[in-house]
Design an enzyme around this catalytic site. Structure first.
Site, PDB file in Angstrom:
ATOM      1  N   HIS A 203      35.035  44.948  37.227  1.00  0.00           N
ATOM      2  CA  HIS A 203      36.103  44.102  36.667  1.00  0.00           C
ATOM      3  C   HIS A 203      35.548  42.773  36.175  1.00  0.00           C
ATOM      4  O   HIS A 203      34.545  42.263  36.675  1.00  0.00           O
ATOM      5  CB  HIS A 203      37.277  43.923  37.652  1.00  0.00           C
TER       6      HIS A 203
ATOM      7  N   ASP B 166      41.749  33.309  36.259  1.00  0.00           N
ATOM      8  CA  ASP B 166      42.745  34.013  37.066  1.00  0.00           C
ATOM      9  C   ASP B 166      43.158  33.209  38.296  1.00  0.00           C
ATOM     10  O   ASP B 166      42.537  32.194  38.640  1.00  0.00           O
ATOM     11  CB  ASP B 166      42.188  35.388  37.488  1.00  0.00           C
TER      12      ASP B 166
ATOM     13  N   ASN C 196      33.386  46.904  40.994  1.00  0.00           N
ATOM     14  CA  ASN C 196      34.008  47.981  40.223  1.00  0.00           C
ATOM     15  C   ASN C 196      33.977  47.698  38.715  1.00  0.00           C
ATOM     16  O   ASN C 196      34.646  48.368  37.938  1.00  0.00           O
ATOM     17  CB  ASN C 196      35.455  48.211  40.687  1.00  0.00           C
TER      18      ASN C 196
ATOM     19  N   GLU D 272      41.189  45.069  36.434  1.00  0.00           N
ATOM     20  CA  GLU D 272      40.706  46.172  37.256  1.00  0.00           C
ATOM     21  C   GLU D 272      40.475  47.410  36.391  1.00  0.00           C
ATOM     22  O   GLU D 272      40.985  47.487  35.260  1.00  0.00           O
ATOM     23  CB  GLU D 272      41.731  46.467  38.350  1.00  0.00           C
TER      24      GLU D 272
HETATM   25  C1  F6R Z   1      36.911  35.320  39.541  1.00  0.00           C
HETATM   26  C2  F6R Z   1      36.843  36.550  38.786  1.00  0.00           C
HETATM   27  C3  F6R Z   1      36.238  37.796  39.315  1.00  0.00           C
HETATM   28  C4  F6R Z   1      34.864  37.566  39.937  1.00  0.00           C
HETATM   29  C5  F6R Z   1      34.290  38.862  40.481  1.00  0.00           C
HETATM   30  C6  F6R Z   1      32.956  38.650  41.168  1.00  0.00           C
HETATM   31  O1  F6R Z   1      37.553  34.298  38.796  1.00  0.00           O
HETATM   32  O2  F6R Z   1      37.321  36.540  37.692  1.00  0.00           O
HETATM   33  O3  F6R Z   1      36.126  38.734  38.284  1.00  0.00           O
HETATM   34  O4  F6R Z   1      34.004  37.030  38.962  1.00  0.00           O
HETATM   35  O5  F6R Z   1      35.176  39.434  41.396  1.00  0.00           O
HETATM   36  O6  F6R Z   1      33.156  37.903  42.311  1.00  0.00           O
HETATM   37  P1  F6R Z   1      31.912  37.318  43.127  1.00  0.00           P
HETATM   38  O7  F6R Z   1      31.240  36.346  42.228  1.00  0.00           O
HETATM   39  O8  F6R Z   1      32.534  36.649  44.324  1.00  0.00           O
HETATM   40  O9  F6R Z   1      31.060  38.484  43.464  1.00  0.00           O
END
Ligand code: F6R
Length: 264
Positions: free
Chosen positions: A139, A67, A137, A144
């Site tokens: 994701h 992403d 959450n 989301e």
């Molecule tokens: C990032 C992504 C997100 C993160 C998630 C956890 O490329 O796809 O899904 O993996 O938000 O983020 P952290 O590792 O910062 O807790």
């Protein structure tokens, strides 16, 4: 599904790096799916260290990132282009032309752009090994809650929780992106193998819902239950709310005996 529980973040990162390194060695032309965020930083550091010792070579590897924030130039300090460059790509020999990250500067024809990203993944032969983190959450990527479990790469509005989590990284509210381009859940599920890493108590509820909860679009990561080759590598804190920890340890011991290749 395999659940590998480790003591702490460092052990999670080492175990993930061991598996990624083994996958790259056994298939130097591997197509990796990569994530950003805090969680994979330790993994990237371990892979960089292995590369520096000469025991890992990315010269034939291809990568696709999950992403990118919409509206950020590649050079923005918080763009995922910058993140990947600073934390991984500038330290290893993965060829620039093999690196793919969604382009957050696209301003129109989003559908065509996203279809093109999907087509590039297909043209590369599909993703062999996808690395994931997980949001509080639930994701994965920026899928989301309530994202379609069949979704493909697309423009996605960020949830309030995701914006809150990232807000401190941006100078002002107006600079914080409110949309992203993300691979879809269907895109992620097409990967041949998936490693999801999680660390810390703040992820415990999401991890428990993903592994033990019902499959629901309210928890995007629960869709991973439908994938035949997914491994959760999590620390004790992230495993805190799982009810079947003893069983997962037993499964792991049996896997080591009967199907050790699943752990290599
Ligand atoms: C990032 C992504 C997100 C993160 C998630 C956890 O490329 O796809 O899904 O993996 O938000 O983020 P952290 O590792 O910062 O807790």
């Amino acid at each position: 599904m395999l659940v590998v529980m480790k003591n702490d973040y460092q052990d999670v990162s080492r175990e993930a790096a061991r598996m990624v390194a083994a996958a790259v060695r056994s298939n130097p032309e591997i197509v990796l799916g990569l994530a950003t965020g805090n969680t994979p930083l330790g993994l990237y550091n371990e892979l960089i260290a292995l590369y520096r010792t000469g025991s890992l070579d990315f010269s034939n590897t291809t990568s696709f990132n999950l992403d990118e924030y919409l509206g950020l130039p590649h050079s923005h300090p918080q763009s995922y282009h910058t993140f990947m460059d600073q934390n991984f790509f500038s330290h290893v020999n993965l060829p620039r032309q093999n690196i793919h990250i969604p382009d957050g500067t696209v301003t129109r024809d989003y559908e065509a752009y996203c279809a093109g990203y999907e087509a590039s993944i297909k043209a590369a032969g599909g993703i062999d090994l996808q690395i994931l983190g997980i949001g509080r959450n639930g994701h994965i990527g920026f899928n989301e809650p309530t994202s379609s479990l069949a979704s493909r790469t697309r423009l996605k509005a960020l949830s309030r929780e995701t914006i809150e989590d990232a807000r401190h990284l941006f100078a002002s509210d107006s600079e914080m992106p409110n949309c992203a381009i993300t691979m879809g859940i269907g895109t992620i599920l097409d990967s041949r193998r998936i490693l999801l890493l999680a660390s810390g108590r703040s992820k415990a509820a999401a991890v428990a819902k993903a592994i033990e909860g019902p499959i629901t679009s309210s928890v995007s990561a629960s869709a991973l239950q439908m994938h035949p080759d997914v491994t959760f590598i999590i620390d004790e804190e992230a495993a805190y709310s799982l009810t079947q920890r003893d069983y997962y340890r037993h499964v792991l011991e049996m896997t080591k005996i009967f199907t050790p290749e699943r752990l290599s």
